[in-house]
Design an enzyme around this catalytic site. Structure first.
Site, short mmCIF file in Angstrom:
data_model
loop_
_atom_site.label_atom_id
_atom_site.label_comp_id
_atom_site.label_asym_id
_atom_site.label_seq_id
_atom_site.Cartn_x
_atom_site.Cartn_y
_atom_site.Cartn_z
N GLU A 34 17.10 -9.06 8.40
CA GLU A 34 16.28 -10.06 9.09
C GLU A 34 16.20 -9.76 10.58
OE1 GLU A 34 14.11 -11.61 7.06
OE2 GLU A 34 15.82 -12.37 5.95
N LEU A 125 8.00 -17.47 3.42
CA LEU A 125 7.67 -16.54 2.34
C LEU A 125 6.39 -15.76 2.65
CD1 LEU A 125 8.58 -18.76 -0.76
CD2 LEU A 125 9.96 -16.98 0.30
N ASP A 172 6.41 -7.90 6.64
CA ASP A 172 5.71 -8.77 5.69
C ASP A 172 4.39 -8.14 5.24
OD1 ASP A 172 7.79 -10.30 6.53
OD2 ASP A 172 6.60 -11.84 7.52
#
Ligand code: GAF
Length: 386
Positions: A34, A125, A172
């Site tokens: 992360e 998400l 992402d």
């Protein structure tokens, strides 16, 4: 409401009077790694079965007309007179991508678009990346241009950085473009090379949505990025010409800890130890050593909570509950932080029990409902049959 490609095509035909193609781009869950992406580091996300669908058909002019079924709103843009700035809403992702595609030298044609998604919005998400990538795929298809996964991911990231104003990394968009069914991706965010990492059938990725999203998350995200950049500037004086925290080992950082303000040291420590944990988690998953993978995930959560300070009591609660369940190997917050979802690596046979404990425990502790689901990693962006 679950909308299939055919329903979307019917909505499109109703609004625009012809048949579209339908592009699909998934959201993602991150197993581990992360805030390492914008530090040139390692991440290990998987593409979700939840996705954004964009129905599109070309127009003879250079206008983009977009309708969002989720927002029930329409917007327009003329590619020949683009605005200086966006409206500050969902359309920025769509038009930002169109403008960055053009800026990259890809000449688009006008298009009509209808958009729908089942990626939970604002839950960590990557509903934004799914929107960007599905629109990029749809616009390229309408203009008869090739969809080059990694180039498109970088263009979508640029749209978010420069048009939306969120200084995100490339994770992402990358996994939304390149995901591989049944697998996570180990992405080297410096070289942009990736490896597929199989998720064995006897384990599952259990996602729990805390349903909380703390205010100022975007500002806090950018602040974390600035702290990392400040760390690199200060460390350069002692370690030579490093380009990013990717270039610093945990031992080097520890040796220089007195040269950094305490807060910057802790921010950097999260990144350099997280990079090592991602590689360890990849090794462990590949060797079916789920205990070691879970250990890396648990340590990642502690590091996000104490060093990077991007968790919140609600996600800490979900992680703590999951870690009490027999059959859960590891659990951590996933995504940018300040709310959103957790991910747990769990024995397939323990899914029902863990779901029950998370649902009941979270309600008792917070009064909130957590959505729980098992992730079935999907493929990245593609056209889907109507
Ligand atoms: C958000 C960003 F968009 C990603 O680039 C990444 O930094 C992530 O937060 C944290 O790992 O999803």
């Amino acid at each position: 409401m679950s909308v299939q490609a055919r329903d979307l095509a019917v909505e499109f035909a109703y609004r625009f009077g012809r048949l579209p193609t339908v592009s699909r781009a998934p959201g993602r869950v991150n197993l581990i790694g992360e805030h390492t992406d914008y530090n040139d580091g390692f991440v290990m996300p998987a593409a979700l079965e939840f996705a954004t669908l964009t129905a599109a058909a070309p127009r003879p002019d250079r206008r983009l007309r977009v309708y969002s079924m989720i927002m029930d709103e329409a917007r327009e843009l003329d590619l020949d007179s683009p605005p200086e700035a966006g409206d500050g809403d969902w359309s920025d992702y769509v038009f930002g991508v169109a403008l960055m595609l053009e800026e990259s030298g890809r000449r688009l044609c006008g298009a009509d678009l209808v958009i729908w998604t089942d990626v939970p919005i604002g839950s960590g998400l990557s509903s934004s990346a799914a929107l960007e990538v599905s629109c990029a795929h749809a616009l390229l298809t309408a203009a008869d241009l090739p969809f080059e996964a990694i180039e498109t991911a970088k263009i979508c990231q640029r749209a978010e950085n420069d048009f939306v104003g969120m200084r995100c990394g490339v994770m992402d968009q990358y996994v939304s473009c390149r995901g591989f069914a049944g697998h996570a991706l180990l992405i080297d965010c410096r070289s942009l090379a990736s490896r597929n990492v199989a998720i064995a059938p006897n384990v599952k990725l259990l996602i729990a949505n805390s349903s909380v999203r703390h205010q100022h998350a975007g500002g806090e995200y950018n602040a974390r990025r600035e702290a990392c950049e400040e760390g690199v500037r200060l460390l350069r004086r002692h370690l030579g010409p490093i380009k990013a925290l990717r270039d610093v080992t945990p031992d080097q950082l520890y040796a220089k800890r007195r040269k950094l303000p305490e807060l910057i040291y802790r921010r950097c420590r999260h990144i350099v130890t997280e990079n090592a944990r991602v590689l360890e988690a990849e090794r462990a998953l590949g060797a079916s050593d789920f205990v070691a993978c879970g250990r890396a995930m648990n340590a990642s959560h502690v590091s996000m909570r104490d060093d990077f300070e991007i968790t919140c009591p609600e996600v800490d609660m979900l992680v703590g509950l999951a870690q009490t369940v027999r059959g859960v190997y590891g659990s951590r917050m996933t995504g940018g932080g300040f709310g959103g979802c957790t991910i747990s690596l769990i024995e397939t046979s323990a899914v029902d029990k863990a779901s029950q404990i998370l649902t009941d425990g979270y309600r008792i502790a917070t009064g909130l409902d957590a959505d729980i689901f098992v992730c079935a990693p999907s493929d990245g962006a593609s056209l889907i049959p109507v």
